[in-house]
Each structure stands twice: as C-alpha cells, then as structure tokens.
Write a protein that holds these residues in place. Structure first.
Motif, PDB file in Angstrom:
ATOM      1  N   UNK A  10      39.024  -5.132   7.872  1.00 40.06           N
ATOM      2  CA  UNK A  10      38.211  -5.937   8.791  1.00 40.06           C
ATOM      3  C   UNK A  10      36.888  -6.228   8.112  1.00 40.06           C
ATOM      4  N   UNK A  11      36.534  -7.519   7.965  1.00 41.42           N
ATOM      5  CA  UNK A  11      35.285  -7.915   7.315  1.00 41.42           C
ATOM      6  C   UNK A  11      34.424  -8.690   8.304  1.00 41.42           C
ATOM      7  N   UNK A  12      33.275  -8.116   8.645  1.00 42.41           N
ATOM      8  CA  UNK A  12      32.346  -8.704   9.602  1.00 42.41           C
ATOM      9  C   UNK A  12      31.139  -9.237   8.837  1.00 42.41           C
ATOM     10  N   UNK A  13      30.961 -10.547   8.880  1.00 42.98           N
ATOM     11  CA  UNK A  13      29.952 -11.215   8.059  1.00 42.98           C
ATOM     12  C   UNK A  13      28.701 -11.550   8.864  1.00 42.98           C
ATOM     13  N   UNK A  73      28.602  -0.856   4.593  1.00 38.53           N
ATOM     14  CA  UNK A  73      27.629  -1.930   4.675  1.00 38.53           C
ATOM     15  C   UNK A  73      27.369  -2.522   3.290  1.00 38.53           C
ATOM     16  N   UNK A  74      27.400  -3.853   3.223  1.00 33.90           N
ATOM     17  CA  UNK A  74      27.136  -4.598   1.986  1.00 33.90           C
ATOM     18  C   UNK A  74      25.980  -5.559   2.230  1.00 33.90           C
ATOM     19  N   UNK A  75      24.945  -5.481   1.394  1.00 37.38           N
ATOM     20  CA  UNK A  75      23.866  -6.463   1.441  1.00 37.38           C
ATOM     21  C   UNK A  75      24.171  -7.504   0.368  1.00 37.38           C
ATOM     22  N   UNK A  81      30.395 -13.619  -0.078  1.00 35.23           N
ATOM     23  CA  UNK A  81      30.247 -12.291  -0.691  1.00 35.23           C
ATOM     24  C   UNK A  81      31.153 -12.063  -1.895  1.00 35.23           C
ATOM     25  N   UNK A  82      32.184 -12.860  -2.054  1.00 34.16           N
ATOM     26  CA  UNK A  82      33.039 -12.686  -3.237  1.00 34.16           C
ATOM     27  C   UNK A  82      32.283 -13.010  -4.525  1.00 34.16           C
ATOM     28  N   UNK A  83      31.155 -13.685  -4.428  1.00 30.93           N
ATOM     29  CA  UNK A  83      30.317 -13.945  -5.604  1.00 30.93           C
ATOM     30  C   UNK A  83      29.547 -12.695  -6.029  1.00 30.93           C
ATOM     31  N   UNK A  84      29.541 -11.684  -5.188  1.00 33.30           N
ATOM     32  CA  UNK A  84      28.909 -10.396  -5.531  1.00 33.30           C
ATOM     33  C   UNK A  84      29.969  -9.550  -6.240  1.00 33.30           C
ATOM     34  N   UNK A  85      29.816  -9.373  -7.529  1.00 34.55           N
ATOM     35  CA  UNK A  85      30.831  -8.735  -8.364  1.00 34.55           C
ATOM     36  C   UNK A  85      31.251  -7.370  -7.854  1.00 34.55           C
ATOM     37  N   UNK A 108      28.881 -21.490   7.039  1.00 28.47           N
ATOM     38  CA  UNK A 108      28.159 -21.147   5.809  1.00 28.47           C
ATOM     39  C   UNK A 108      28.758 -19.875   5.218  1.00 28.47           C
ATOM     40  N   UNK A 109      28.248 -18.734   5.629  1.00 35.43           N
ATOM     41  CA  UNK A 109      28.640 -17.470   4.997  1.00 35.43           C
ATOM     42  C   UNK A 109      30.086 -17.075   5.279  1.00 35.43           C
ATOM     43  N   UNK A 110      30.569 -17.291   6.499  1.00 37.32           N
ATOM     44  CA  UNK A 110      31.957 -16.919   6.793  1.00 37.32           C
ATOM     45  C   UNK A 110      32.905 -17.828   6.014  1.00 37.32           C
ATOM     46  N   UNK A 111      32.640 -19.131   6.028  1.00 41.58           N
ATOM     47  CA  UNK A 111      33.504 -20.074   5.320  1.00 41.58           C
ATOM     48  C   UNK A 111      33.501 -19.807   3.818  1.00 41.58           C
ATOM     49  N   UNK A 112      32.325 -19.652   3.226  1.00 42.17           N
ATOM     50  CA  UNK A 112      32.278 -19.415   1.780  1.00 42.17           C
ATOM     51  C   UNK A 112      32.928 -18.087   1.411  1.00 42.17           C
ATOM     52  N   UNK A 113      32.774 -17.084   2.255  1.00 40.96           N
ATOM     53  CA  UNK A 113      33.457 -15.809   2.022  1.00 40.96           C
ATOM     54  C   UNK A 113      34.964 -15.986   2.121  1.00 40.96           C
TER      55      UNK A 113
END
Length: 191
Positions: A10-13, A73-75, A81-85, A108-113
């Motif tokens: 489960x990924x909550x953006x 938690x990921x900042x 977020x897939x651009x964060x290695x 924005x963030x959900x779509x790009x993720x």
C-alpha cells in the motif's frame, strides 16, 4: 488480475496536513486511506507513506498517522517517488509487485508515481476514493491517464475482498466486523 495480499504493498502519496484543506474531497481521501491502511495492517500488507517537501506542506495528516500502527515514511523532492533511487531499490527488495496507490494530488505526485511504477514493471491499482486533487476534474483526468498507461482503477472494497480471498476464515470475520461492516453504509465519492 486479482490482488493478492502476499504480492501487495500500500503506497500513500502526500496526504499532508498543509495540502488536505485545499483538496476537493481531501478529508474523504484521508479517511479512506486510513481505512484501507487498517485493513492492510490486519492482513500484514506493508504500508509506505510519502511526503513532498514537508517543511512547506506539513507532515502527513494526523488522522492518517493516528490510524496507522506500522508504516515506512519516505520524504521526497521528486514529484514521482520512483525518481528517488533509494525508494526504487527498497521496493525491489520487498519482492512486492502489486502497488495499491492513493493520495494527493492525483494529477501531479500520484500520477507521476504511478507512471514511474508502471515503467518499472509494477502492477498499479489506483484507489479511486482515496486519490484526489484540488479540482475533481484533474483527479478524474489523472485516473484516466494512469489507466490508459496500464493502471487499474479500484475501490477499497475491491481491494479488501481480493486480499481476503475467502469468507470462511477467522481473519475474514475479524476484518468484516472491524472494517467492512461499519463502512458499508458510508456515503462515498469516487474521483
């Protein structure tokens, strides 16, 4: 394809306190994410939460964090977020291939993720009642674009019942009593 709790994450953006008040359906998105998080925890599905620039947008909404017991938690600085290695590496290490995705802002963030996850070979399940934007039309457009790229639009009930798989277990009875039955009459909007 059916969801399997053994393959799911489960990924909550970016369901962040400073953002939710300006989101059309923001309170519902948080409430539904919290509900889905409770089901995920009961079924031992990992939950990951992201925050975009929390210094400006605030941390994750208190109502969501209070509902969750165990999450990572990921900042992030990138919108997707897939651009964060480090994130991509950690996700691969889990062996989970089905990502149930929700959050803000959808376009924005959900779509790009979601697009990043699809490009990396993951199955993406777009949780419709917990994914929103400032403008409903942009949330709907984001869902449409994600689905055209290969994501699957789902409701929380779909996810829960697919994770449960059968009704003759003590796990089903517990989840049904605690989560499914109380939610059944609640009015919802699907973005």
């Amino acid at each position: 394809m059916l969801l399997s709790r053994e393959k799911s994450l489960m990924l909550m953006v970016d369901l962040q306190a400073g953002l939710i008040p300006v989101i059309d359906g923001g309170a519902q998105a948080v409430e539904e994410a919290a509900w889905m998080g409770g089901v995920a925890e009961a079924l031992e599905v990992p939950i990951w939460v992201t925050e975009q620039y929390p210094e400006r947008l605030g941390g994750t909404a208190t109502g969501l964090l209070n509902a969750l017991q165990d999450y990572r938690l990921w900042k992030k600085c990138h919108f997707g977020i897939m651009a964060e290695t480090e994130f991509g590496d950690a996700l691969r290490e889990t062996g989970r291939t089905q990502i149930v995705l929700c959050g803000t802002e959808a376009h924005i963030c959900v779509l790009q993720t979601g697009l990043g996850l699809l490009a990396a070979g993951y199955e993406v399940y777009w949780l419709t009642e917990a994914t929103a934007s400032r403008r409903m039309e942009e949330a709907q457009l984001a869902r449409q674009r994600a689905c055209q790229a290969g994501a699957v639009a789902v409701s929380a009930d779909m996810v829960a019942y697919e994770w449960l798989h059968r009704c003759d277990t003590s796990t089903f009875k517990q989840v049904h009593q605690e989560f499914l039955k109380p939610r059944s009459a609640r009015p919802l909007r699907f973005f």
